[in-house]
Design an enzyme around this catalytic site. Structure first.
Site, PDB file in Angstrom:
ATOM      1  N   ASN A   8       0.872  -1.177   0.000  1.00 46.28           N
ATOM      2  CA  ASN A   8       0.000   0.000   0.000  1.00 46.28           C
ATOM      3  C   ASN A   8       0.906   1.224   0.000  1.00 46.28           C
ATOM      4  O   ASN A   8       1.478   1.577   1.026  1.00 46.28           O
ATOM      5  CB  ASN A   8      -0.887  -0.033   1.254  1.00 46.28           C
ATOM      6  CG  ASN A   8      -1.732   1.218   1.396  1.00 46.28           C
ATOM      7  OD1 ASN A   8      -1.806   2.040   0.478  1.00 46.28           O
ATOM      8  ND2 ASN A   8      -2.368   1.369   2.548  1.00 46.28           N
ATOM      9  N   TRP A   9       1.020   1.843  -1.173  1.00 46.71           N
ATOM     10  CA  TRP A   9       1.946   2.978  -1.303  1.00 46.71           C
ATOM     11  C   TRP A   9       1.359   4.261  -0.714  1.00 46.71           C
ATOM     12  O   TRP A   9       2.040   5.269  -0.622  1.00 46.71           O
ATOM     13  CB  TRP A   9       2.315   3.201  -2.775  1.00 46.71           C
ATOM     14  CG  TRP A   9       3.118   2.081  -3.389  1.00 46.71           C
ATOM     15  CD1 TRP A   9       3.488   0.899  -2.799  1.00 46.71           C
ATOM     16  CD2 TRP A   9       3.665   2.037  -4.719  1.00 46.71           C
ATOM     17  NE1 TRP A   9       4.217   0.128  -3.676  1.00 46.71           N
ATOM     18  CE2 TRP A   9       4.345   0.794  -4.859  1.00 46.71           C
ATOM     19  CE3 TRP A   9       3.652   2.910  -5.808  1.00 46.71           C
ATOM     20  CZ2 TRP A   9       4.990   0.418  -6.040  1.00 46.71           C
ATOM     21  CZ3 TRP A   9       4.293   2.538  -6.994  1.00 46.71           C
ATOM     22  CH2 TRP A   9       4.956   1.307  -7.094  1.00 46.71           C
ATOM     23  N   LYS A  10       0.092   4.225  -0.360  1.00 46.78           N
ATOM     24  CA  LYS A  10      -0.594   5.397   0.203  1.00 46.78           C
ATOM     25  C   LYS A  10      -0.376   6.621  -0.692  1.00 46.78           C
ATOM     26  O   LYS A  10      -0.316   6.472  -1.907  1.00 46.78           O
ATOM     27  CB  LYS A  10      -0.129   5.640   1.643  1.00 46.78           C
ATOM     28  CG  LYS A  10      -0.237   4.373   2.506  1.00 46.78           C
ATOM     29  CD  LYS A  10      -0.091   4.643   3.982  1.00 46.78           C
ATOM     30  CE  LYS A  10      -0.069   3.321   4.729  1.00 46.78           C
ATOM     31  NZ  LYS A  10      -0.164   3.495   6.177  1.00 46.78           N
ATOM     32  N   HIS A  93      -9.641   0.966   4.687  1.00 45.18           N
ATOM     33  CA  HIS A  93      -8.389   1.149   5.437  1.00 45.18           C
ATOM     34  C   HIS A  93      -8.640   2.094   6.610  1.00 45.18           C
ATOM     35  O   HIS A  93      -9.453   3.022   6.507  1.00 45.18           O
ATOM     36  CB  HIS A  93      -7.323   1.726   4.503  1.00 45.18           C
ATOM     37  CG  HIS A  93      -5.952   1.729   5.104  1.00 45.18           C
ATOM     38  ND1 HIS A  93      -5.551   2.663   6.014  1.00 45.18           N
ATOM     39  CD2 HIS A  93      -4.908   0.886   4.941  1.00 45.18           C
ATOM     40  CE1 HIS A  93      -4.301   2.408   6.388  1.00 45.18           C
ATOM     41  NE2 HIS A  93      -3.893   1.331   5.747  1.00 45.18           N
ATOM     42  N   GLU A  95      -7.060   4.502   7.691  1.00 41.51           N
ATOM     43  CA  GLU A  95      -6.847   5.916   7.377  1.00 41.51           C
ATOM     44  C   GLU A  95      -8.065   6.496   6.660  1.00 41.51           C
ATOM     45  O   GLU A  95      -8.381   7.682   6.828  1.00 41.51           O
ATOM     46  CB  GLU A  95      -5.549   6.082   6.568  1.00 41.51           C
ATOM     47  CG  GLU A  95      -4.330   5.871   7.470  1.00 41.51           C
ATOM     48  CD  GLU A  95      -3.080   5.392   6.777  1.00 41.51           C
ATOM     49  OE1 GLU A  95      -2.998   5.433   5.541  1.00 41.51           O
ATOM     50  OE2 GLU A  95      -2.161   4.941   7.493  1.00 41.51           O
ATOM     51  N   GLU A 160      -5.626  -5.228  10.405  1.00 44.27           N
ATOM     52  CA  GLU A 160      -4.636  -4.184  10.636  1.00 44.27           C
ATOM     53  C   GLU A 160      -4.969  -3.457  11.934  1.00 44.27           C
ATOM     54  O   GLU A 160      -5.794  -2.526  11.936  1.00 44.27           O
ATOM     55  CB  GLU A 160      -4.647  -3.177   9.485  1.00 44.27           C
ATOM     56  CG  GLU A 160      -4.303  -3.779   8.141  1.00 44.27           C
ATOM     57  CD  GLU A 160      -3.666  -2.747   7.227  1.00 44.27           C
ATOM     58  OE1 GLU A 160      -2.542  -2.983   6.783  1.00 44.27           O
ATOM     59  OE2 GLU A 160      -4.282  -1.697   6.983  1.00 44.27           O
ATOM     60  N   GLY A 166       2.250   1.945  10.853  1.00 46.18           N
ATOM     61  CA  GLY A 166       3.241   3.009  10.758  1.00 46.18           C
ATOM     62  C   GLY A 166       3.931   3.348  12.057  1.00 46.18           C
ATOM     63  O   GLY A 166       4.601   4.381  12.158  1.00 46.18           O
ATOM     64  N   SER A 205       3.141  -2.454  10.405  1.00 40.00           N
ATOM     65  CA  SER A 205       4.579  -2.475  10.694  1.00 40.00           C
ATOM     66  C   SER A 205       5.245  -3.803  10.321  1.00 40.00           C
ATOM     67  O   SER A 205       6.176  -4.236  11.001  1.00 40.00           O
ATOM     68  CB  SER A 205       4.837  -2.111  12.157  1.00 40.00           C
ATOM     69  OG  SER A 205       4.421  -0.775  12.412  1.00 40.00           O
ATOM     70  N   GLY A 226       2.688  -1.252   4.364  1.00 45.53           N
ATOM     71  CA  GLY A 226       2.709   0.167   4.060  1.00 45.53           C
ATOM     72  C   GLY A 226       4.131   0.653   3.836  1.00 45.53           C
ATOM     73  O   GLY A 226       4.712   0.500   2.762  1.00 45.53           O
ATOM     74  N   GLY A 227       4.732   1.212   4.883  1.00 47.21           N
ATOM     75  CA  GLY A 227       6.046   1.851   4.767  1.00 47.21           C
ATOM     76  C   GLY A 227       7.100   0.997   4.082  1.00 47.21           C
ATOM     77  O   GLY A 227       7.834   1.479   3.205  1.00 47.21           O
TER      78      GLY A 227
HETATM   79  C1  PEP Z   1      -0.970   0.044   6.128  1.00 46.85           C
HETATM   80  O1  PEP Z   1      -1.193   1.235   6.232  1.00 46.85           O
HETATM   81  O2  PEP Z   1      -1.755  -0.682   5.466  1.00 46.85           O
HETATM   82  C2  PEP Z   1       0.200  -0.489   6.788  1.00 46.85           C
HETATM   83  C3  PEP Z   1       0.188  -1.755   7.108  1.00 46.85           C
HETATM   84  O3  PEP Z   1       1.213   0.384   7.057  1.00 46.85           O
HETATM   85  P1  PEP Z   1       2.639   0.055   7.740  1.00 46.85           P
HETATM   86  O4  PEP Z   1       3.137  -1.219   7.113  1.00 46.85           O
HETATM   87  O5  PEP Z   1       3.488   1.236   7.402  1.00 46.85           O
HETATM   88  O6  PEP Z   1       2.385  -0.121   9.182  1.00 46.85           O
END
Ligand code: PEP
Length: 243
Positions: A8-10, A93, A95, A160, A166, A205, A226-227
């Site tokens: 997920n590049w957001k 999600h 967010e 999640e 994050g 994470s 994500g990150g």
């Molecule tokens: C996400 O936002 O879907 C996610 C899992 O982010 P991160 O891996 O950065 O925690």
């Protein structure tokens, strides 16, 4: 069915960097046991999809509107994502639920729109830290699943925990396993035997250091990343940890 590793590049990626990231991922994607997916910003879905054509890496969107078309300034219909080359879409999600106040009912309507447009939905659920501290994580996730998934759901669920996204923090392996087993039981009750075919991703994470342990847990069908998905080497190392 293999595990699914989804990036997920957001809201990250102008054209040049998105193309470079996509190409670097594609270059290392050969011979992996898992399915691979990247979900870039909608503005670059088409060029990223073009760069990934003929590779094992699929492309998805990060949200869609529930309506087919109309007066919804700034939104995208599921068919528009499909038209741009996406085959998947992340929905609900945390967010989106936080920033845009999305409800379970809205997520359910988006799931229906996505499926009608030929997209496979990845529906995100997860508790906040306060909810986990209160021991309410299963109640919260159960309510989200009941409200967000149609009775004939055939997509993917991503667990999640909001507090793990994050932050560099993850639940214990026992807590991840317990929640995934709980979600599987909910899916089987709700969908019957086809609930067994729904992959349940863990997200929050995930990084190259914890991926082997997380991907080895019961009922974990992959990861939503994500990150760490913004660095090709990290994303590929997580993918190598998958089965
Ligand atoms: C996400 O936002 O879907 C996610 C899992 O982010 P991160 O891996 O950065 O925690």
């Amino acid at each position: 069915m293999g595990q699914l590793i989804a990036g997920n590049w957001k809201m990250n990626g102008l054209l040049a960097e998105a193309m470079a990231l996509a190409k670097a991922i594609a270059n290392g994607a050969g011979g992996l046991a898992c399915d691979l997916l990247v979900c870039p910003p909608a503005t670059v879905i088409r060029p990223v999809g073009g760069a990934l054509a003929g590779t094992p890496v699929a492309v998805g969107g990060q949200d869609c509107h529930a309506a087919v078309k109309g007066a919804h300034t700034g939104d995208l219909a599921a068919a528009m994502l499909r038209d741009a080359g996406a085959c998947w879409v992340i929905l609900g999600h945390s967010e989106r639920r936080t920033d845009h106040g999305e409800t379970d009912a809205q997520v359910a309507a988006k799931v229906a729109a996505a499926v009608a447009a030929g997209l496979t939905p990845i529906v995100c659920v997860g508790e906040t830290e306060a909810e986990r501290l209160a021991g309410r994580q299963e109640a919260v996730v159960g309510t989200q699943l009941a409200g967000s998934l149609p009775g004939d759901f055939a997509g993917v669920v991503a667990y999640e925990p909001v507090w793990a996204i994050g932050t560099g923090r993850t639940p214990t392996e026992a807590d991840v396993a317990a929640m995934h087993v709980f979600i599987r039981a909910v899916l089987l009750r709700r969908l019957g035997p086809s609930g067994q075919a729904v992959r349940i991703l863990y997200g929050g994470s995930v990084n190259p250091g914890n991926a082997v342990a997380l991907m080895g847990l019961p009922e974990v069908g992959g990861a939503l990343v994500g990150g760490a998905s913004l660095v090709a080497a990290n994303f590929l190392e997580i993918a190598r940890a998958a089965r």
